[in-house]
Design a protein around this motif. Structure first.
Motif, PDB file in Angstrom:
ATOM      1  N   PRO A 163     -49.480 -40.368  59.931  1.00 28.47           N
ATOM      2  CA  PRO A 163     -48.249 -40.210  59.139  1.00 28.47           C
ATOM      3  C   PRO A 163     -48.071 -41.268  58.050  1.00 28.47           C
ATOM      4  CG  PRO A 163     -47.752 -41.117  61.309  1.00 28.47           C
ATOM      5  CD  PRO A 163     -49.208 -40.739  61.336  1.00 28.47           C
ATOM      6  N   ASN A 164     -48.776 -42.402  58.167  1.00 27.96           N
ATOM      7  CA  ASN A 164     -48.606 -43.460  57.162  1.00 27.96           C
ATOM      8  C   ASN A 164     -49.759 -43.513  56.163  1.00 27.96           C
ATOM      9  OD1 ASN A 164     -46.182 -44.338  58.390  1.00 27.96           O
ATOM     10  ND2 ASN A 164     -47.393 -45.378  59.960  1.00 27.96           N
ATOM     11  N   ALA A 165     -50.638 -42.515  56.217  1.00 24.65           N
ATOM     12  CA  ALA A 165     -51.809 -42.506  55.329  1.00 24.65           C
ATOM     13  C   ALA A 165     -51.552 -41.660  54.096  1.00 24.65           C
ATOM     14  CB  ALA A 165     -53.023 -41.966  56.076  1.00 24.65           C
ATOM     15  N   ARG A 166     -52.228 -42.043  53.005  1.00 25.19           N
ATOM     16  CA  ARG A 166     -52.401 -41.136  51.882  1.00 25.19           C
ATOM     17  C   ARG A 166     -53.675 -40.350  52.147  1.00 25.19           C
ATOM     18  NH1 ARG A 166     -47.938 -40.165  49.649  1.00 25.19           N
ATOM     19  NH2 ARG A 166     -49.148 -39.120  48.013  1.00 25.19           N
ATOM     20  N   TYR A 167     -53.617 -39.051  51.980  1.00 27.30           N
ATOM     21  CA  TYR A 167     -54.788 -38.187  52.174  1.00 27.30           C
ATOM     22  C   TYR A 167     -55.373 -37.904  50.789  1.00 27.30           C
ATOM     23  CZ  TYR A 167     -53.309 -36.926  57.005  1.00 27.30           C
ATOM     24  OH  TYR A 167     -52.966 -36.934  58.345  1.00 27.30           O
ATOM     25  N   LEU A 168     -56.599 -38.390  50.542  1.00 24.67           N
ATOM     26  CA  LEU A 168     -57.238 -38.168  49.244  1.00 24.67           C
ATOM     27  C   LEU A 168     -58.078 -36.898  49.318  1.00 24.67           C
ATOM     28  CD1 LEU A 168     -58.394 -41.687  48.004  1.00 24.67           C
ATOM     29  CD2 LEU A 168     -56.123 -40.687  48.130  1.00 24.67           C
ATOM     30  N   LEU A 169     -57.682 -35.890  48.557  1.00 26.62           N
ATOM     31  CA  LEU A 169     -58.395 -34.600  48.545  1.00 26.62           C
ATOM     32  C   LEU A 169     -58.885 -34.321  47.137  1.00 26.62           C
ATOM     33  CD1 LEU A 169     -55.930 -32.388  50.658  1.00 26.62           C
ATOM     34  CD2 LEU A 169     -57.776 -33.882  51.470  1.00 26.62           C
ATOM     35  N   ASN A 170     -60.082 -33.731  47.063  1.00 29.48           N
ATOM     36  CA  ASN A 170     -60.666 -33.408  45.765  1.00 29.48           C
ATOM     37  C   ASN A 170     -59.988 -32.175  45.171  1.00 29.48           C
ATOM     38  OD1 ASN A 170     -62.800 -31.588  44.296  1.00 29.48           O
ATOM     39  ND2 ASN A 170     -63.453 -33.706  43.980  1.00 29.48           N
ATOM     40  N   ARG A 171     -59.615 -32.280  43.902  1.00 28.14           N
ATOM     41  CA  ARG A 171     -58.869 -31.201  43.232  1.00 28.14           C
ATOM     42  C   ARG A 171     -59.665 -29.884  43.196  1.00 28.14           C
ATOM     43  NH1 ARG A 171     -54.796 -32.535  39.773  1.00 28.14           N
ATOM     44  NH2 ARG A 171     -55.804 -34.550  39.470  1.00 28.14           N
ATOM     45  N   THR A 172     -60.963 -29.976  42.926  1.00 27.19           N
ATOM     46  CA  THR A 172     -61.798 -28.770  42.867  1.00 27.19           C
ATOM     47  C   THR A 172     -61.870 -28.082  44.236  1.00 27.19           C
ATOM     48  OG1 THR A 172     -63.120 -29.769  41.121  1.00 27.19           O
ATOM     49  CG2 THR A 172     -64.102 -27.913  42.279  1.00 27.19           C
ATOM     50  N   GLU A 173     -61.953 -28.886  45.292  1.00 25.04           N
ATOM     51  CA  GLU A 173     -61.972 -28.327  46.648  1.00 25.04           C
ATOM     52  C   GLU A 173     -60.654 -27.602  46.949  1.00 25.04           C
ATOM     53  OE1 GLU A 173     -64.363 -28.692  49.539  1.00 25.04           O
ATOM     54  OE2 GLU A 173     -65.552 -28.666  47.709  1.00 25.04           O
ATOM     55  N   VAL A 174     -59.554 -28.231  46.588  1.00 28.01           N
ATOM     56  CA  VAL A 174     -58.237 -27.636  46.852  1.00 28.01           C
ATOM     57  C   VAL A 174     -58.100 -26.313  46.092  1.00 28.01           C
ATOM     58  CG1 VAL A 174     -55.759 -27.936  46.464  1.00 28.01           C
ATOM     59  CG2 VAL A 174     -57.119 -29.809  47.436  1.00 28.01           C
ATOM     60  N   LYS A 175     -58.554 -26.298  44.837  1.00 26.96           N
ATOM     61  CA  LYS A 175     -58.477 -25.059  44.054  1.00 26.96           C
ATOM     62  C   LYS A 175     -59.328 -23.966  44.669  1.00 26.96           C
ATOM     63  CE  LYS A 175     -57.450 -26.298  39.265  1.00 26.96           C
ATOM     64  NZ  LYS A 175     -58.131 -26.848  38.101  1.00 26.96           N
ATOM     65  N   HIS A 176     -60.518 -24.337  45.148  1.00 19.65           N
ATOM     66  CA  HIS A 176     -61.471 -23.357  45.661  1.00 19.65           C
ATOM     67  C   HIS A 176     -61.005 -22.767  46.992  1.00 19.65           C
ATOM     68  CE1 HIS A 176     -65.466 -21.503  45.906  1.00 19.65           C
ATOM     69  NE2 HIS A 176     -65.516 -21.878  47.155  1.00 19.65           N
ATOM     70  N   TRP A 177     -60.498 -23.621  47.900  1.00 26.08           N
ATOM     71  CA  TRP A 177     -60.165 -23.179  49.253  1.00 26.08           C
ATOM     72  C   TRP A 177     -58.685 -22.869  49.427  1.00 26.08           C
ATOM     73  CZ3 TRP A 177     -64.304 -21.634  51.464  1.00 26.08           C
ATOM     74  CH2 TRP A 177     -65.519 -22.299  51.258  1.00 26.08           C
ATOM     75  N   GLY A 178     -57.855 -23.267  48.458  1.00 21.52           N
ATOM     76  CA  GLY A 178     -56.422 -23.008  48.551  1.00 21.52           C
ATOM     77  C   GLY A 178     -56.088 -21.568  48.194  1.00 21.52           C
ATOM     78  N   HIS A 179     -54.828 -21.214  48.353  1.00 17.95           N
ATOM     79  CA  HIS A 179     -54.391 -19.838  48.080  1.00 17.95           C
ATOM     80  C   HIS A 179     -54.756 -19.428  46.659  1.00 17.95           C
ATOM     81  CE1 HIS A 179     -51.268 -20.812  51.378  1.00 17.95           C
ATOM     82  NE2 HIS A 179     -52.387 -20.352  51.904  1.00 17.95           N
ATOM     83  N   GLY A 180     -55.410 -18.269  46.537  1.00  8.98           N
ATOM     84  CA  GLY A 180     -55.813 -17.781  45.219  1.00  8.98           C
ATOM     85  C   GLY A 180     -57.169 -18.280  44.774  1.00  8.98           C
ATOM     86  N   GLY A 181     -57.786 -19.192  45.514  1.00 10.55           N
ATOM     87  CA  GLY A 181     -59.100 -19.719  45.152  1.00 10.55           C
ATOM     88  C   GLY A 181     -60.223 -18.779  45.546  1.00 10.55           C
ATOM     89  N   ALA A 182     -61.394 -18.970  44.909  1.00  9.50           N
ATOM     90  CA  ALA A 182     -62.529 -18.076  45.156  1.00  9.50           C
ATOM     91  C   ALA A 182     -63.009 -18.181  46.605  1.00  9.50           C
ATOM     92  CB  ALA A 182     -63.668 -18.432  44.199  1.00  9.50           C
ATOM     93  N   GLY A 183     -63.035 -19.382  47.156  1.00  4.37           N
ATOM     94  CA  GLY A 183     -63.488 -19.559  48.534  1.00  4.37           C
ATOM     95  C   GLY A 183     -62.541 -18.896  49.519  1.00  4.37           C
ATOM     96  N   ALA A 184     -61.250 -19.045  49.249  1.00  2.00           N
ATOM     97  CA  ALA A 184     -60.240 -18.459  50.138  1.00  2.00           C
ATOM     98  C   ALA A 184     -60.294 -16.936  50.123  1.00  2.00           C
ATOM     99  CB  ALA A 184     -58.848 -18.932  49.722  1.00  2.00           C
ATOM    100  N   ALA A 185     -60.845 -16.359  49.056  1.00  2.00           N
ATOM    101  CA  ALA A 185     -60.870 -14.897  48.924  1.00  2.00           C
ATOM    102  C   ALA A 185     -62.086 -14.267  49.602  1.00  2.00           C
ATOM    103  CB  ALA A 185     -60.862 -14.519  47.438  1.00  2.00           C
ATOM    104  N   GLU A 186     -63.003 -15.078  50.129  1.00  2.00           N
ATOM    105  CA  GLU A 186     -64.236 -14.525  50.717  1.00  2.00           C
ATOM    106  C   GLU A 186     -63.916 -13.595  51.881  1.00  2.00           C
ATOM    107  OE1 GLU A 186     -67.398 -17.295  51.740  1.00  2.00           O
ATOM    108  OE2 GLU A 186     -67.034 -18.410  49.894  1.00  2.00           O
TER     109      GLU A 186
END
Ligand SMILES: [Zn+2]
Length: 311
Positions: A155-178
């Protein structure tokens, strides 16, 4: 993947049931391996193009990475990186209580979090969580189930996530649509292990190379996934690299083209392995494998046209 066995409490020394974490020192930085599970696989269940005869023909894979019969070991573990100023978790495994279409990952009940805390790594003490990419076995403990809700484990951490990964696997992304079992697993993963971190306001999006603190930085190593990064540690004149999934098994030091069927860009993944292994050999980098079992880490040396790991 068709695992042959689960190691129920893999961080315990069977002789006395005490915790037995592996650690490495890189200057002022300490890295600790916390295992979620270890499996034994037929090699073609990981690399379709591989044969057990080719595994047996690499003698240095035994005993840490392969059996005499040519099966291979796969470890799923998180790596705690303690620097003078930050406590960082690199990759958060599969997690408990997660509903997954793939049976080997479905509704796990491992001792991972209990072991982490028993080892002195309280979940509240982490400053940063790094996910090398957003596949199911790298983001699971981002969250945990509490009163029927997915809440941040750290709960006290910052989570560093790659923007390209989030776009790909997030809602509407190409990976999420597989439209596949894999796509289904990744959609569920995003919903219970990534979205709740956004909802809690704990995400910092990063692009490619990124300095986390003076000793730790993200290095782009794309191919396995579109925004994949490895983690470089430099301190006291020493250097280490946490691979993420730019390699899954040390046999890829000999067969650079061995890859997973689900690699995003197999040709790029092979090129990335060649680049990283070559640089690691030139600079005597301690390479710490995110899925490498047993010794888990070693130095890469040239062996004719290919490479070998010295543990
Ligand atoms: Zn993985």
């Amino acid at each position: 993947m068709e695992p042959k066995m689960y190691d129920a409490e893999p961080n315990r020394n069977p002789a006395d049931a005490s915790l037995a974490f592996q650690t490495w020192k890189i200057g002022d930085v300490t890295v600790t391996k916390v295992v979620e599970l270890v499996t034994t696989l037929d090699v073609q269940n990981m690399f379709e193009m591989a044969t057990k005869e080719e595994v047996i023909a690499i003698p240095w894979l035994q005993p840490h990475f392969a059996t005499p019969e040519g099966q291979i070991y796969l470890s799923i573990h998180g790596l705690v990186v303690d620097t003078p100023t930050k406590r960082i978790m690199v990759d958060t495994c599969i997690g408990n209580d997660k509903s997954r279409a793939m049976a080997v990952m479905d509704n796990l009940q491992t001792s991972f979090l209990r072991d982490l805390e028993a080892g002195g790594f309280k979940r509240e003490s982490f400053d940063v969580v790094l996910c090398t990419h957003l596949h199911v076995d790298h983001v699971g403990w981002n969250t945990m189930l509490e009163n029927g809700k997915w809440v941040p484990t750290f709960p006290n951490a910052r989570y560093l996530l790659n923007r390209t990964e989030v776009k790909h696997w997030g809602h509407g992304g190409a990976g999420a649509a597989e439209d596949s079992e894999w796509g289904e697993v990744q959609r569920a993963t995003y919903d219970d292990s990534v979205q709740p971190i956004f909802d809690a306001g704990l995400v910092d999006l990063v692009d490619g190379a990124h300095d986390v603190c003076p000793e730790v930085s993200l290095v782009p190593t794309v191919g396995h996934s579109p925004g994949h990064a490895s983690v470089r540690i430099r301190s006291g004149g020493q250097e280490a690299l946490i691979t993420g999934d730019m390699t899954h098994h040390p046999s890829q030091l000999v067969h650079l083209n061995w890859g997973l069927g689900l690699d995003y860009d197999p040709a790029q993944a092979t090129r990335t392995r060649g680049d990283v292994f070559s640089q690691a050999a030139d600079r005597s980098v301690l390479v710490i494998g995110t899925h490498w079992a047993g010794a888990t880490a070693g130095r890469i040396v040239r062996d004719g046209q290919v490479y070998r790991l010295v543990v």
